[in-house]
Write a protein that holds these residues in place. Sequence first.
Motif, PDB file in Angstrom:
ATOM      1  N   LEU A   3      45.037  76.687  -6.495  1.00 43.98           N
ATOM      2  CA  LEU A   3      45.559  78.078  -6.300  1.00 43.98           C
ATOM      3  C   LEU A   3      44.534  78.790  -5.802  1.00 43.98           C
ATOM      4  CD1 LEU A   3      48.186  79.732  -6.372  1.00 43.98           C
ATOM      5  CD2 LEU A   3      47.801  79.991  -8.684  1.00 43.98           C
ATOM      6  N   SER A   4      44.456  79.433  -4.782  1.00 46.37           N
ATOM      7  CA  SER A   4      43.416  80.422  -4.495  1.00 46.37           C
ATOM      8  C   SER A   4      44.096  81.886  -3.941  1.00 46.37           C
ATOM      9  CB  SER A   4      42.749  80.241  -3.234  1.00 46.37           C
ATOM     10  OG  SER A   4      42.182  78.856  -3.632  1.00 46.37           O
ATOM     11  N   GLN A   5      43.170  82.688  -4.066  1.00 41.75           N
ATOM     12  CA  GLN A   5      43.653  84.300  -3.624  1.00 41.75           C
ATOM     13  C   GLN A   5      42.801  84.380  -2.376  1.00 41.75           C
ATOM     14  OE1 GLN A   5      43.002  87.247  -6.402  1.00 41.75           O
ATOM     15  NE2 GLN A   5      44.160  89.011  -5.218  1.00 41.75           N
ATOM     16  N   CYS A   6      43.474  84.998  -1.299  1.00 42.38           N
ATOM     17  CA  CYS A   6      43.035  85.224   0.031  1.00 42.38           C
ATOM     18  C   CYS A   6      42.142  86.341   0.043  1.00 42.38           C
ATOM     19  CB  CYS A   6      43.978  85.407   1.121  1.00 42.38           C
ATOM     20  SG  CYS A   6      43.350  86.004   2.671  1.00 42.38           S
ATOM     21  N   LYS A   7      40.800  86.705   0.368  1.00 41.28           N
ATOM     22  CA  LYS A   7      39.991  87.338   0.201  1.00 41.28           C
ATOM     23  C   LYS A   7      40.227  88.728   1.238  1.00 41.28           C
ATOM     24  CE  LYS A   7      36.158  87.618   2.693  1.00 41.28           C
ATOM     25  NZ  LYS A   7      34.817  87.750   2.725  1.00 41.28           N
ATOM     26  N   TYR A   8      40.941  88.501   2.348  1.00 40.00           N
ATOM     27  CA  TYR A   8      41.618  89.435   3.112  1.00 40.00           C
ATOM     28  C   TYR A   8      42.791  90.294   2.741  1.00 40.00           C
ATOM     29  CZ  TYR A   8      37.726  87.729   5.973  1.00 40.00           C
ATOM     30  OH  TYR A   8      36.714  87.122   6.443  1.00 40.00           O
ATOM     31  N   CYS A   9      43.831  89.567   2.505  1.00 42.13           N
ATOM     32  CA  CYS A   9      45.265  90.222   2.219  1.00 42.13           C
ATOM     33  C   CYS A   9      45.320  89.995   0.613  1.00 42.13           C
ATOM     34  CB  CYS A   9      46.264  89.460   2.997  1.00 42.13           C
ATOM     35  SG  CYS A   9      46.511  87.678   2.373  1.00 42.13           S
ATOM     36  N   GLY A  10      45.010  89.135  -0.215  1.00 46.38           N
ATOM     37  CA  GLY A  10      45.091  89.255  -1.473  1.00 46.38           C
ATOM     38  C   GLY A  10      46.077  88.387  -1.920  1.00 46.38           C
ATOM     39  N   ARG A  11      46.822  87.900  -0.986  1.00 41.41           N
ATOM     40  CA  ARG A  11      48.203  86.993  -1.265  1.00 41.41           C
ATOM     41  C   ARG A  11      47.629  85.467  -1.920  1.00 41.41           C
ATOM     42  NH1 ARG A  11      50.832  85.316   3.770  1.00 41.41           N
ATOM     43  NH2 ARG A  11      49.733  83.510   3.679  1.00 41.41           N
ATOM     44  N   MET A  12      48.388  84.990  -2.928  1.00 36.82           N
ATOM     45  CA  MET A  12      48.025  83.831  -3.412  1.00 36.82           C
ATOM     46  C   MET A  12      48.582  82.643  -2.643  1.00 36.82           C
ATOM     47  SD  MET A  12      46.349  84.817  -6.313  1.00 36.82           S
ATOM     48  CE  MET A  12      46.155  83.304  -7.392  1.00 36.82           C
ATOM     49  N   PHE A  13      47.710  81.617  -2.711  1.00 41.64           N
ATOM     50  CA  PHE A  13      48.414  80.482  -1.840  1.00 41.64           C
ATOM     51  C   PHE A  13      47.949  79.217  -2.532  1.00 41.64           C
ATOM     52  CE2 PHE A  13      44.287  81.587  -0.077  1.00 41.64           C
ATOM     53  CZ  PHE A  13      43.602  80.408   0.307  1.00 41.64           C
ATOM     54  N   LYS A  14      48.677  78.130  -2.247  1.00 39.47           N
ATOM     55  CA  LYS A  14      48.139  76.719  -2.552  1.00 39.47           C
ATOM     56  C   LYS A  14      47.461  75.841  -1.381  1.00 39.47           C
ATOM     57  CE  LYS A  14      51.383  76.051  -6.097  1.00 39.47           C
ATOM     58  NZ  LYS A  14      52.381  74.894  -6.682  1.00 39.47           N
ATOM     59  N   SER A  15      46.306  75.215  -1.935  1.00 35.25           N
ATOM     60  CA  SER A  15      45.702  74.548  -0.811  1.00 35.25           C
ATOM     61  C   SER A  15      45.024  73.243  -1.618  1.00 35.25           C
ATOM     62  CB  SER A  15      44.264  75.462  -0.317  1.00 35.25           C
ATOM     63  OG  SER A  15      43.564  74.638   0.451  1.00 35.25           O
ATOM     64  N   PRO A  16      44.863  72.138  -0.742  1.00 38.70           N
ATOM     65  CA  PRO A  16      44.126  70.996  -1.349  1.00 38.70           C
ATOM     66  C   PRO A  16      42.717  71.115  -1.739  1.00 38.70           C
ATOM     67  CG  PRO A  16      45.081  70.489   1.096  1.00 38.70           C
ATOM     68  CD  PRO A  16      45.317  71.930   0.574  1.00 38.70           C
ATOM     69  N   THR A  17      42.073  71.954  -1.045  1.00 39.23           N
ATOM     70  CA  THR A  17      40.756  72.315  -1.430  1.00 39.23           C
ATOM     71  C   THR A  17      40.544  73.726  -1.794  1.00 39.23           C
ATOM     72  OG1 THR A  17      40.161  72.903   1.047  1.00 39.23           O
ATOM     73  CG2 THR A  17      39.836  70.505   0.284  1.00 39.23           C
ATOM     74  N   ILE A  18      39.369  74.253  -2.311  1.00 41.38           N
ATOM     75  CA  ILE A  18      38.976  75.832  -2.519  1.00 41.38           C
ATOM     76  C   ILE A  18      38.939  76.230  -1.145  1.00 41.38           C
ATOM     77  CG2 ILE A  18      37.529  77.094  -3.581  1.00 41.38           C
ATOM     78  CD1 ILE A  18      37.191  75.149  -5.896  1.00 41.38           C
ATOM     79  N   ARG A  19      39.700  77.155  -0.775  1.00 40.29           N
ATOM     80  CA  ARG A  19      39.471  78.036   0.466  1.00 40.29           C
ATOM     81  C   ARG A  19      39.469  79.537   0.132  1.00 40.29           C
ATOM     82  NH1 ARG A  19      44.135  76.166   3.902  1.00 40.29           N
ATOM     83  NH2 ARG A  19      44.016  78.492   4.468  1.00 40.29           N
ATOM     84  N   VAL A  20      38.861  80.593   0.897  1.00 41.19           N
ATOM     85  CA  VAL A  20      38.814  81.740   0.505  1.00 41.19           C
ATOM     86  C   VAL A  20      39.830  82.517   1.421  1.00 41.19           C
ATOM     87  CG1 VAL A  20      36.464  81.944  -0.280  1.00 41.19           C
ATOM     88  CG2 VAL A  20      36.968  82.196   1.965  1.00 41.19           C
ATOM     89  N   THR A  21      40.533  81.968   2.395  1.00 40.80           N
ATOM     90  CA  THR A  21      41.352  82.578   3.288  1.00 40.80           C
ATOM     91  C   THR A  21      42.831  81.860   3.277  1.00 40.80           C
ATOM     92  OG1 THR A  21      40.319  81.710   5.367  1.00 40.80           O
ATOM     93  CG2 THR A  21      39.635  83.831   4.552  1.00 40.80           C
TER      94      THR A  21
END
Length: 82
Positions: A3-21
């Motif tokens: 579970l990550s948070q986008c650095k641009y829009c702040g939306r939470m999203f799921k990804s198989p790897t750690i991502r910032v966007t």
Amino acid sequence: MKLSQCKYCGRMFKSPTIRVTCDDCKEIDDALFSRIEDYLLQYPNSNAIQISEGLEISVFEVVRFIDEGRLQFSKGKFEPLK
């Protein structure tokens, strides 16, 4: 899934790897990387501080691309920018 948070829009999203966007903001990130690539083609031996000053971005943005493996160090000689 991470579970990550986008650095641009702040939306939470799921990804198989750690991502910032998130997928929607990936275009913004790719455009920034493209600007860095173009800068490095013009000034090939620039360091992170020179890139950040030349493009008016944070040094942390440049370092993040290094951490992600999209940029790497080289053993060129240092040439001051004109």
